[in-house]
Design a protein around this motif. Structure first.
Motif, short mmCIF file in Angstrom:
data_model
loop_
_atom_site.label_atom_id
_atom_site.label_comp_id
_atom_site.label_asym_id
_atom_site.label_seq_id
_atom_site.Cartn_x
_atom_site.Cartn_y
_atom_site.Cartn_z
N SER A 1 -1.48 -51.45 -36.37
CA SER A 1 -0.90 -50.32 -35.66
C SER A 1 -1.83 -49.12 -35.71
N ALA A 2 -2.34 -48.84 -36.91
CA ALA A 2 -3.26 -47.71 -37.06
C ALA A 2 -4.53 -47.94 -36.26
N ARG A 3 -5.05 -49.16 -36.30
CA ARG A 3 -6.26 -49.48 -35.55
C ARG A 3 -6.02 -49.31 -34.06
N TYR A 4 -4.85 -49.71 -33.60
CA TYR A 4 -4.51 -49.56 -32.19
C TYR A 4 -4.44 -48.09 -31.81
N HIS A 5 -3.77 -47.29 -32.63
CA HIS A 5 -3.62 -45.87 -32.31
C HIS A 5 -4.95 -45.14 -32.37
N ILE A 6 -5.78 -45.48 -33.35
CA ILE A 6 -7.08 -44.84 -33.45
C ILE A 6 -7.95 -45.24 -32.26
N SER A 7 -7.98 -46.51 -31.91
CA SER A 7 -8.81 -46.92 -30.78
C SER A 7 -8.27 -46.35 -29.47
N ARG A 8 -6.96 -46.22 -29.37
CA ARG A 8 -6.37 -45.60 -28.17
C ARG A 8 -6.74 -44.12 -28.10
N LEU A 9 -6.72 -43.45 -29.23
CA LEU A 9 -7.11 -42.05 -29.29
C LEU A 9 -8.58 -41.88 -28.91
N GLU A 10 -9.43 -42.76 -29.43
CA GLU A 10 -10.84 -42.71 -29.07
C GLU A 10 -11.05 -42.98 -27.59
#
Length: 109
Positions: free
Chosen positions: A26-35
């Motif tokens: 989930s965190a990886r998804y949100h971080i990559s989405r933010l990037e």
């Protein structure tokens, strides 16, 4: 009713329910989405303002040229004598535009 766990309880339950893995994904998804959003915004800004520098440069050159020729014409009118004058040297305009004008020596071009 709220779902509440202390950290120690969470650590005990995490292996059973794969919470840690789920949170990492989930965190990886949100971080990559933010990037990705950051890159999209940056690209949009570059597209919108990419030619802004060229437009400002062209406007400054036009202003200097018009000012030069207008001043030369006004001087000729004031003196009452007309004479041919050479065109404005592009190297001088380049030197003026590139000259630092800020107190810290920067010219922002």
């Amino acid at each position: 009713m709220y779902f509440f766990l202390y950290y120690s309880q969470y650590i005990l339950l995490a292996p059973r329910y794969n919470f840690i893995i789920a949170l990492q994904h989930s965190a990886r998804y949100h971080i990559s989405r933010l990037e990705a959003l950051k890159l999209q915004v940056q690209q949009s800004l570059e597209l919108m303002f990419g030619n802004q520098f060229d437009r400002i440069d062209a406007a400054m050159r036009k202003t200097y040229k018009e000012g030069y020729y207008r001043t030369a014409c006004e001087i000729q009118k004031g003196v009452g004598v007309r004479w041919d004058f050479s065109g404005l040297d592009e190297r001088k305009i380049e030197k003026i535009i590139k000259k630092s004008w800020a107190p810290d020596g920067k010219n922002f071009f």
